[in-house]
Design a protein around this motif. Sequence first.
Motif, PDB file in Angstrom:
ATOM      1  N   ASP A   1      24.256  46.852  23.074  1.00 29.71           N
ATOM      2  CA  ASP A   1      24.325  47.981  22.213  1.00 29.71           C
ATOM      3  C   ASP A   1      25.288  47.793  21.079  1.00 29.71           C
ATOM      4  OD1 ASP A   1      23.898  50.498  21.316  1.00 29.71           O
ATOM      5  OD2 ASP A   1      25.066  51.437  22.894  1.00 29.71           O
ATOM      6  N   LEU A   2      24.755  47.520  19.798  1.00 29.29           N
ATOM      7  CA  LEU A   2      25.592  47.349  18.779  1.00 29.29           C
ATOM      8  C   LEU A   2      26.491  48.706  18.526  1.00 29.29           C
ATOM      9  CD1 LEU A   2      23.535  45.257  16.433  1.00 29.29           C
ATOM     10  CD2 LEU A   2      25.454  44.349  17.575  1.00 29.29           C
ATOM     11  N   GLN A   3      27.712  48.437  18.132  1.00 28.28           N
ATOM     12  CA  GLN A   3      28.507  49.862  17.964  1.00 28.28           C
ATOM     13  C   GLN A   3      29.268  50.004  16.574  1.00 28.28           C
ATOM     14  OE1 GLN A   3      28.700  52.667  19.992  1.00 28.28           O
ATOM     15  NE2 GLN A   3      27.587  51.496  21.257  1.00 28.28           N
TER      16      GLN A   3
ATOM     17  N   LEU B   1      31.132  47.348  11.702  1.00 33.28           N
ATOM     18  CA  LEU B   1      30.908  47.042  13.150  1.00 33.28           C
ATOM     19  C   LEU B   1      32.128  46.900  13.925  1.00 33.28           C
ATOM     20  CD1 LEU B   1      28.640  45.704  15.137  1.00 33.28           C
ATOM     21  CD2 LEU B   1      29.360  43.442  14.314  1.00 33.28           C
ATOM     22  N   ASP B   2      31.957  48.137  15.008  1.00 34.60           N
ATOM     23  CA  ASP B   2      33.195  47.833  16.102  1.00 34.60           C
ATOM     24  C   ASP B   2      32.942  47.232  17.278  1.00 34.60           C
ATOM     25  OD1 ASP B   2      34.467  50.035  14.348  1.00 34.60           O
ATOM     26  OD2 ASP B   2      33.438  51.603  15.475  1.00 34.60           O
TER      27      ASP B   2
ATOM     28  N   ASP C   1      31.279  38.704  21.585  1.00 30.04           N
ATOM     29  CA  ASP C   1      30.387  39.666  22.597  1.00 30.04           C
ATOM     30  C   ASP C   1      29.033  39.478  22.054  1.00 30.04           C
ATOM     31  OD1 ASP C   1      32.485  39.648  24.454  1.00 30.04           O
ATOM     32  OD2 ASP C   1      32.911  41.865  23.986  1.00 30.04           O
ATOM     33  N   VAL C   2      28.870  39.890  20.916  1.00 28.74           N
ATOM     34  CA  VAL C   2      27.433  39.983  20.142  1.00 28.74           C
ATOM     35  C   VAL C   2      26.750  38.675  19.955  1.00 28.74           C
ATOM     36  CG1 VAL C   2      26.380  40.544  18.097  1.00 28.74           C
ATOM     37  CG2 VAL C   2      28.202  41.965  18.510  1.00 28.74           C
TER      38      VAL C   2
ATOM     39  N   ARG D   1      39.499  39.460  15.035  1.00 32.59           N
ATOM     40  CA  ARG D   1      39.558  40.703  15.725  1.00 32.59           C
ATOM     41  C   ARG D   1      39.039  40.510  17.274  1.00 32.59           C
ATOM     42  NH1 ARG D   1      36.687  44.391  12.129  1.00 32.59           N
ATOM     43  NH2 ARG D   1      35.265  44.942  13.826  1.00 32.59           N
ATOM     44  N   SER D   2      38.339  39.465  17.587  1.00 30.50           N
ATOM     45  CA  SER D   2      37.735  39.102  18.874  1.00 30.50           C
ATOM     46  C   SER D   2      38.811  39.005  19.907  1.00 30.50           C
ATOM     47  CB  SER D   2      36.748  38.120  18.788  1.00 30.50           C
ATOM     48  OG  SER D   2      36.142  37.984  20.264  1.00 30.50           O
ATOM     49  N   ARG D   3      38.700  39.609  21.154  1.00 34.18           N
ATOM     50  CA  ARG D   3      39.665  39.293  22.091  1.00 34.18           C
ATOM     51  C   ARG D   3      39.416  37.834  22.749  1.00 34.18           C
ATOM     52  NH1 ARG D   3      35.415  41.934  24.738  1.00 34.18           N
ATOM     53  NH2 ARG D   3      34.770  41.130  26.735  1.00 34.18           N
ATOM     54  N   HIS D   4      38.151  37.326  22.307  1.00 33.07           N
ATOM     55  CA  HIS D   4      38.007  35.831  22.805  1.00 33.07           C
ATOM     56  C   HIS D   4      38.307  34.691  21.996  1.00 33.07           C
ATOM     57  CE1 HIS D   4      35.066  37.589  25.884  1.00 33.07           C
ATOM     58  NE2 HIS D   4      34.496  38.400  24.686  1.00 33.07           N
TER      59      HIS D   4
END
Length: 416
Positions: free
Chosen positions: A316-318, A298-299, A304-305, A21-24
């Motif tokens: 800030d974990l969402q 986890l959204d 990034d995390v 799912r990561s954009r990276h």
Amino acid sequence: MNVLVIGSGGREHALVKILNRSRHTENLYAVPGNSSMTKYAEVYGDMKETDTEGIVRLAQEKNITWAVIGPEAPLNNGLADSLEDAGVKVFGPRKLEAQLESSKAFAKKIMIKYGIPTAAYQSFTNLADAAAYIKQQGAPIVIKKDGLAAGKGVAVAMTEHEALEAVKEMLAEGENHPVVIEEFLEGEEFSLMVLVNGNYILPFDIVAQDHKRAYDGDTGPNTGGMGAYAPVTHIGQAVIDEAVHQIVKPMAEAMTKEGLDYFGVMYLGAIITEDGVKVIEFNARFGDPEAQVLLSLLDSDFIDVLEAVKNKEPFDLQFSSDSMLGVILASKGYPKEYKKGEKVSIPAELEDIVFNSGLKYLEDGNYETSGGRVLLVTGRGKSLDEAKTEAYNNTAQIKFDNEALFYRNDIGERGV
């Protein structure tokens, strides 16, 4: 960037999904992976997770930026050390730091030295001494194998006889590890995942509750986990804060003082006692099946995390406000002896909410079992009650021979 996941179970299935799912993420690879991961990643099923040289070679060939190590065995073998030496960023502790899980005696010594609240214990390599200690302490009492046991090397003995039998089994001829005998702690358990880099910590905002015993009503032998749910709304923020500030942060700082540099997940298995929150165990990787539930909620972009933790930056974990619950279907006989090759059928509409722990794909939604814990079937809703209802409705749609698999019917009961 190119990303590599090490492992083949439900936890790694969840890691592959969230990294996809990561954009990276440009290219995603899994070793050895499983058939359910092929939807998201290139899977190297013929390579073993303990093939350190082969994995390092693959990482170099595929120009891997991040490697995420799921299971405990490659951590204990020093895979993180070797990948780091090859210039790969690795999420998962090095061999020395992974002793937090691979040696219960090591973890206990640090906890006692630095005053981190945990059960009183003694460590033994001699059966006569261990038996004498059990008779002196009485039951209930907890016996733990000092080494990796896939979550099953623990016996919660309610009688002296059970304790003595457990010690005999764990100190059987050929074993090289001591046995840790602990005070029995009474209270409610929960699982807290914290991302750690040296003395930097980033706790998950929500906790999960695992169900370790094999059968309904928390009976039967300990397993690697028969189901989990999150969030645990009846465990308040004050308890989570106590666990972070009295246990996890001091442990991260203690590791640093001991000359260790921990980077990865510090999984705290905790219990709420009359004397406050105490440690049951630490693991050096995401819990399974807690990871499947928590990572689904986890959204935040997981890359990034990882970058924030690597750079020790505030983050800030969402998390979703939903509840999620998962039910493990396990092979009959697990956690003892069980048969492989049993047929399982999963409807196509459920494939995205099922996590593959021990299934080999055949064709047309048909699989055969290849492990003890076979799959985690999940449900999601605005409340835990909704999530539980959906999870069990979904579980009912999994087709298998009546005697082939079993599951608990009371996952999440404490939280509903």
